[in-house]
Motif scaffolding. Sequence first.
Motif, short mmCIF file in Angstrom:
data_model
loop_
_atom_site.label_atom_id
_atom_site.label_comp_id
_atom_site.label_asym_id
_atom_site.label_seq_id
_atom_site.Cartn_x
_atom_site.Cartn_y
_atom_site.Cartn_z
N UNK A 6 0.84 -1.20 0.00
CA UNK A 6 0.00 0.00 0.00
C UNK A 6 0.87 1.25 0.00
N UNK A 7 0.42 2.27 -0.72
CA UNK A 7 1.01 3.60 -0.64
C UNK A 7 -0.04 4.53 -0.04
N UNK A 8 0.34 5.21 1.04
CA UNK A 8 -0.57 6.12 1.73
C UNK A 8 0.13 7.46 1.95
N UNK A 9 -0.64 8.46 2.36
CA UNK A 9 -0.10 9.78 2.63
C UNK A 9 -1.19 10.81 2.49
N UNK A 10 -0.90 12.01 2.94
CA UNK A 10 -1.88 13.07 2.81
C UNK A 10 -2.00 13.48 1.35
N UNK A 11 -3.12 14.13 1.01
CA UNK A 11 -3.30 14.62 -0.35
C UNK A 11 -2.18 15.56 -0.74
N UNK A 12 -1.61 15.34 -1.92
CA UNK A 12 -0.53 16.18 -2.40
C UNK A 12 0.86 15.75 -1.97
N UNK A 13 0.94 14.65 -1.23
CA UNK A 13 2.25 14.20 -0.75
C UNK A 13 3.09 13.58 -1.85
N UNK A 34 -0.74 -6.31 -10.27
CA UNK A 34 -2.07 -5.72 -10.31
C UNK A 34 -1.98 -4.40 -9.56
N UNK A 35 -2.28 -3.31 -10.24
CA UNK A 35 -2.28 -1.98 -9.64
C UNK A 35 -3.72 -1.57 -9.38
N UNK A 36 -3.98 -1.05 -8.17
CA UNK A 36 -5.34 -0.69 -7.78
C UNK A 36 -5.36 0.76 -7.31
N UNK A 37 -6.21 1.55 -7.92
CA UNK A 37 -6.43 2.92 -7.47
C UNK A 37 -7.62 2.91 -6.53
N UNK A 38 -7.33 2.93 -5.22
CA UNK A 38 -8.38 2.91 -4.21
C UNK A 38 -8.71 4.29 -3.69
N UNK A 39 -8.18 5.31 -4.33
CA UNK A 39 -8.45 6.69 -3.95
C UNK A 39 -9.63 7.19 -4.78
N UNK A 40 -10.57 7.87 -4.11
CA UNK A 40 -11.72 8.42 -4.83
C UNK A 40 -11.27 9.45 -5.85
N UNK A 161 0.76 -6.86 -5.69
CA UNK A 161 -0.45 -6.06 -5.73
C UNK A 161 -0.10 -4.72 -5.10
N UNK A 162 -0.22 -3.65 -5.86
CA UNK A 162 0.15 -2.32 -5.40
C UNK A 162 -1.12 -1.47 -5.37
N UNK A 163 -1.44 -0.94 -4.17
CA UNK A 163 -2.68 -0.19 -3.99
C UNK A 163 -2.36 1.25 -3.60
N UNK A 164 -2.85 2.17 -4.41
CA UNK A 164 -2.79 3.60 -4.10
C UNK A 164 -4.02 3.92 -3.26
N UNK A 165 -3.80 4.13 -1.96
CA UNK A 165 -4.89 4.21 -1.00
C UNK A 165 -5.52 5.61 -0.95
N UNK A 166 -6.64 5.72 -0.24
CA UNK A 166 -7.27 7.01 -0.01
C UNK A 166 -6.33 7.91 0.77
N UNK A 167 -6.47 9.20 0.57
CA UNK A 167 -5.59 10.16 1.23
C UNK A 167 -5.88 10.20 2.73
N UNK A 168 -4.86 10.57 3.49
CA UNK A 168 -5.03 10.70 4.94
C UNK A 168 -5.19 9.37 5.62
N UNK A 186 4.06 8.05 2.34
CA UNK A 186 4.79 9.12 1.67
C UNK A 186 4.57 10.42 2.43
N UNK A 187 5.65 11.04 2.87
CA UNK A 187 5.55 12.23 3.71
C UNK A 187 6.49 13.32 3.22
#
Length: 328
Positions: A6-13, A34-40, A161-168, A186-187
């Motif tokens: 998972x990749x996480x972080x605040x919006x714009x990070x 498999x790449x997954x965009x889990x961010x709205x 499996x790489x997931x771009x998670x929701x921000x925050x 990511x900070x």
Amino acid sequence: MNMKIAFVGKGGSGKTTLSSLFVRHLASTGSPVVAVDADINQHLGPALGLSDEEAGRLPAMGDRLALIKDYLRGSNPRITSTETMIKTTPPGEGSRLLRVCEDNPVYEACARPVELDGGAVRLMVTGPFTEADLGVSCYHSKTGAVELCLNHLVDGQSEYIVVDMTAGSDSFASGMFTRFDITFLVAEPTRKGVSVYRQYKEYARDFGVTLKVVGNKVQGQDDIDFLRSEVGDDLLLTVGHSDWVRAMEKGHPPRFEQLEDGNRRALRALQAAADATYEQRDWERYTRQMVHFHLKNAQSWGNERTGADLAAQVDPEFVLREAETATA
């Protein structure tokens, strides 16, 4: 190795940019991805080189939730209907499981191949929050499709499996944050940039979540020292300005092999950190956590919403593991 990342972080990070670079790197090694965009806020497709029009035509997982439930339910006798399946419903005897390297109705409906200069990946997107959802829906109903798939996913040897998670810290609204072998946070080197880290660290502490910080937009030693003082040994590496990334963001990326050497080394370090967690896999703990969050959701809202006792969906003898086979 076979890893959920998972990749996480605040919006714009820069989490989407880094997750897309990591996907490109894995594809260049020949690994199935498999790449997954889990961010709205859907940005992973364009970051992987799709035009806005192409990204807009990607099928939304959130719009195909009924199909996903019907397939994953399989012949599981503990799930009386797809209407009683919620985002945390765990698999059991008779459930269908997903694999990275296979064809199935979920991939056919929700995944699309993306050709990269170093290979190809499957891309899935949860789908954006639209005007039609206002007043009648919650974006967690969209990301619930991702969580269901992760709960039923058995990744095999040398698959990612790489997931771009929701921000925050929104992923803590469910148990999805425990579905990964490693989480890269990511900070930026600012107080706001590390605030999400503090939230993640606090929530993840009791669940054995492996968390590593990637410092982004770092301009010098002062930035590195700041991040080190805030996150300590959780700081894995830092990255700074990239002309390759700037060109990519303008829609004209050079060939991936031209990415700067320092950034290529950083991507290899991310993969090494992910691979190193393979030996720590505990499928029984993974399954227990799945059940824990399902029972929690069932009690807090699921039973009332579905009119069923969702605790009965738990198969006490079932453990999700690599040796499991899907049921037709």
